[in-house]
Design a protein around this motif. Sequence first.
Motif, PDB file in Angstrom:
ATOM      1  N   THR A  35       0.808  -1.217   0.000  1.00 54.71           N
ATOM      2  CA  THR A  35       0.000   0.000   0.000  1.00 54.71           C
ATOM      3  C   THR A  35       0.841   1.266   0.000  1.00 54.71           C
ATOM      4  N   ALA A  36       2.169   1.141   0.137  1.00 57.91           N
ATOM      5  CA  ALA A  36       3.023   2.326   0.133  1.00 57.91           C
ATOM      6  C   ALA A  36       3.065   2.935  -1.261  1.00 57.91           C
ATOM      7  N   PRO A  37       3.166   4.275  -1.353  1.00 52.94           N
ATOM      8  CA  PRO A  37       3.255   4.913  -2.668  1.00 52.94           C
ATOM      9  C   PRO A  37       4.475   4.407  -3.429  1.00 52.94           C
ATOM     10  N   CYS A  38       4.310   4.206  -4.741  1.00 52.84           N
ATOM     11  CA  CYS A  38       5.420   3.760  -5.568  1.00 52.84           C
ATOM     12  C   CYS A  38       6.371   4.933  -5.803  1.00 52.84           C
ATOM     13  N   PRO A  39       7.679   4.738  -5.661  1.00 57.60           N
ATOM     14  CA  PRO A  39       8.624   5.838  -5.846  1.00 57.60           C
ATOM     15  C   PRO A  39       8.896   6.105  -7.319  1.00 57.60           C
ATOM     16  N   GLY A  40       9.403   7.297  -7.612  1.00 56.25           N
ATOM     17  CA  GLY A  40       9.840   7.630  -8.963  1.00 56.25           C
ATOM     18  C   GLY A  40       8.861   8.523  -9.694  1.00 56.25           C
ATOM     19  N   VAL A  41       9.397   9.341 -10.596  1.00 55.59           N
ATOM     20  CA  VAL A  41       8.588  10.327 -11.323  1.00 55.59           C
ATOM     21  C   VAL A  41       7.500   9.669 -12.154  1.00 55.59           C
ATOM     22  N   ALA A  42       7.750   8.468 -12.686  1.00 53.50           N
ATOM     23  CA  ALA A  42       6.759   7.813 -13.538  1.00 53.50           C
ATOM     24  C   ALA A  42       5.472   7.525 -12.787  1.00 53.50           C
ATOM     25  N   ASN A  43       5.577   7.256 -11.492  1.00 58.54           N
ATOM     26  CA  ASN A  43       4.401   6.929 -10.694  1.00 58.54           C
ATOM     27  C   ASN A  43       3.576   8.154 -10.315  1.00 58.54           C
ATOM     28  N   GLN A  44       4.021   9.327 -10.724  1.00 60.46           N
ATOM     29  CA  GLN A  44       3.258  10.552 -10.516  1.00 60.46           C
ATOM     30  C   GLN A  44       2.485  10.954 -11.777  1.00 60.46           C
ATOM     31  N   VAL A  45       2.662  10.189 -12.857  1.00 63.12           N
ATOM     32  CA  VAL A  45       2.044  10.534 -14.138  1.00 63.12           C
ATOM     33  C   VAL A  45       0.674   9.863 -14.230  1.00 63.12           C
ATOM     34  N   PRO A  46      -0.409  10.625 -14.365  1.00 67.62           N
ATOM     35  CA  PRO A  46      -1.734  10.012 -14.480  1.00 67.62           C
ATOM     36  C   PRO A  46      -1.982   9.485 -15.893  1.00 67.62           C
ATOM     37  N   GLY A  47      -2.973   8.609 -16.001  1.00 63.40           N
ATOM     38  CA  GLY A  47      -3.428   8.166 -17.312  1.00 63.40           C
ATOM     39  C   GLY A  47      -2.499   7.219 -18.038  1.00 63.40           C
ATOM     40  N   THR A  48      -1.715   6.445 -17.296  1.00 69.85           N
ATOM     41  CA  THR A  48      -0.779   5.519 -17.943  1.00 69.85           C
ATOM     42  C   THR A  48      -1.153   4.059 -17.717  1.00 69.85           C
ATOM     43  N   GLN A  49      -2.357   3.809 -17.213  1.00 69.96           N
ATOM     44  CA  GLN A  49      -2.727   2.442 -16.829  1.00 69.96           C
ATOM     45  C   GLN A  49      -2.786   1.485 -18.009  1.00 69.96           C
TER      46      GLN A  49
END
Length: 239
Positions: A35-49
């Motif tokens: 449940t911890a937030p995933c690190p790294g800039v990519a995990n802050q980008v929405p709409g990539t599912q």
Amino acid sequence: MLDLRDEGRQGGRRDRNHRSVRVLAIAATWVAALTAPCPGVANQVPGTQSATQLVTVTASTYGTTTASLELWQRRDGCWRRVAGPWRAWLGRSGLSTQKREGDDATPTGTYRLGDVDYGIAPDPGVHGTYRRLACGDWWDEDASSPTYNTFRHVACGARPSFGGGSEALWRISPQYRYFTVIEYNTRPVVRGRGSAIFLHVSAGRPTTGCVSLPEAQLVRVLRWLRPSARPLVHLGVAG
């Protein structure tokens, strides 16, 4: 007189309690990890599912002409970096949220990477379709043309029907020794919004709106990309 049976029962209960505590502690650790937030800039980008491969191009400011490029693979619900950071060149005007034809800016946003790779040089070993450029291969960059922002082939030596800043792709080296298309302004195409946004080989200077990498790094990207992963590229500013 000490009843050894009672002590044995109490010892058994203590062991079971200790085992239960250990199991609960391990379970809590796994829950926290999942449940911890995933690190790294990519995990802050929405709409990539929809994708399992992502390229991030991150600049420090909108006006800069260089950026950090990284490759990411989706695993266990998080984007995990697999290569980079590498230094990439952006357009001479930096990044723009309002890209227009001829402004020399690289557009911000998240876009698909094309299913077809191109190049003057032979196929470097891509997993999708590779089109080796030949005389007569153009990219239509004429905003008044009905085929604006598309690849076009005309007879070698013939003058194309479109004009503007359209590029004779087979003549532009080293930039177009290899490139893949950043699908900006493609679905639908809006006239004048910008065209020919590629990830191509670096000439060691800012581009006219594309993103460029040294050839060895670009070839590594092209060999890594897989159409089945529905790869995306995100272009933006840190934070």
